[in-house]
Design an enzyme around this catalytic site. Structure first.
Site, short mmCIF file in Angstrom:
data_model
loop_
_atom_site.label_atom_id
_atom_site.label_comp_id
_atom_site.label_asym_id
_atom_site.label_seq_id
_atom_site.Cartn_x
_atom_site.Cartn_y
_atom_site.Cartn_z
N LEU A 68 46.01 34.85 38.76
CA LEU A 68 44.61 35.29 38.75
C LEU A 68 43.92 34.61 39.92
O LEU A 68 44.23 33.46 40.26
CB LEU A 68 43.91 34.92 37.44
CG LEU A 68 44.35 35.66 36.18
CD1 LEU A 68 43.61 35.10 34.97
CD2 LEU A 68 44.12 37.15 36.29
N ASP A 69 42.97 35.31 40.55
CA ASP A 69 42.21 34.71 41.63
C ASP A 69 41.52 33.44 41.15
O ASP A 69 41.20 33.29 39.96
CB ASP A 69 41.15 35.69 42.15
CG ASP A 69 41.76 36.87 42.87
OD1 ASP A 69 42.96 36.83 43.19
OD2 ASP A 69 41.03 37.87 43.08
N LYS A 70 41.28 32.54 42.08
CA LYS A 70 40.64 31.27 41.74
C LYS A 70 39.34 31.48 40.96
O LYS A 70 39.07 30.79 39.97
CB LYS A 70 40.37 30.47 43.02
CG LYS A 70 39.65 29.14 42.80
CD LYS A 70 39.43 28.41 44.11
CE LYS A 70 38.65 27.12 43.90
NZ LYS A 70 38.43 26.40 45.19
N THR A 72 38.45 33.97 39.17
CA THR A 72 38.60 34.83 38.00
C THR A 72 38.98 34.04 36.77
O THR A 72 39.88 33.20 36.82
CB THR A 72 39.68 35.91 38.26
OG1 THR A 72 39.30 36.68 39.39
CG2 THR A 72 39.82 36.84 37.07
N ARG A 169 38.85 44.03 43.39
CA ARG A 169 37.73 43.64 44.24
C ARG A 169 37.62 44.55 45.45
O ARG A 169 36.51 44.99 45.82
CB ARG A 169 37.90 42.19 44.68
CG ARG A 169 37.92 41.20 43.54
CD ARG A 169 38.43 39.83 43.96
NE ARG A 169 37.50 39.15 44.85
CZ ARG A 169 37.77 37.97 45.41
NH1 ARG A 169 38.94 37.37 45.20
NH2 ARG A 169 36.87 37.40 46.20
#
Length: 212
Positions: A68-70, A72, A169
């Site tokens: 997961l993105d930082k 998120t 995104r």
């Protein structure tokens, strides 16, 4: 997919490993990753905490199944053995695992449901963003559904079909509805209390963001 922050400085809270764990057995670990915690080491700050560095001291070696993105927050699955890692990777590759994301976006989309099927190319510009590229991009088609509409914002559910970097995104930004507070793909700094409460008076310190 948001984090709480001040206008100029993110508020970092100490991370307790036990607070992250949703499920644990001999093969699997399921956690609720908080926003601001990278899935893997940060290339800009290798010493900064990340998922494995926080959890491995108490649980032993872990294998990353997905990321997961930082910024998120959400559920992450990790394997506790090499065999479990292979089995889980196979399930992801065969699309036997469903991933669902919820995000607040800027604006109100003109659709209720939408298949965002534009091909994407990772690291496609000077800011290292994922961009829509009809010729050189790879297939990516998340299914988007508007769950609720607000004044100036919408709650959207996204179900990606592939594992392309930043695909939700990038697609939402390309559609004109970037994630709220996503300064990499949009230009909205976040949702502040003064936007919801007319006449809100600051108390001498920077106003805190409710959603960013």
């Amino acid at each position: 997919m948001f984090w709480r922050a001040r206008r100029r400085e993110q508020v970092v809270k100490p991370i307790k490993p036990e607070d992250l764990i949703l499920y644990l057995d001999d093969l699997l670990l399921v956690i609720n990753k908080p926003p601001g915690l990278p899935s893997l080491p940060d290339g800009y700050d290798p010493q900064a905490p990340h998922v494995k560095s926080v959890l491995e001291p108490g649980l032993g070696r872990l294998w990353m199944v997905h990321r997961l993105d930082k910024e998120t927050s959400g559920v992450m699955l990790l394997a506790r053995t090499a065999q479990a890692h292979r089995e889980l990777n196979g399930q992801f590759e065969r699309h036997e695992v469903s991933k669902v994301y919820h995000a607040l976006v800027v604006g109100n989309p003109p659709w209720e449901q939408f298949w965002a099927d534009q091909p994407l190319r990772a690291d496609g510009d000077r800011r290292h963003r994922t961009v829509v590229d009809a010729r050189g991009g790879k297939p990516a088609a998340p299914h988007l559904v508007v769950l609720e509409r607000f004044k100036g914002y919408s709650l959207v559910e996204a179900r990606p079909q592939t594992g392309r970097t930043h695909q939700i995104r990038a697609h939402l930004a390309a559609l004109g509805h970037p994630l709220l507070g996503d300064m990499l793909y949009g230009n909205n700094p976040g949702l502040y209390l003064s936007e919801l409460k007319p006449g809100f008076a600051k108390t001498g310190c920077a106003e805190c963001a409710l959603m960013r």
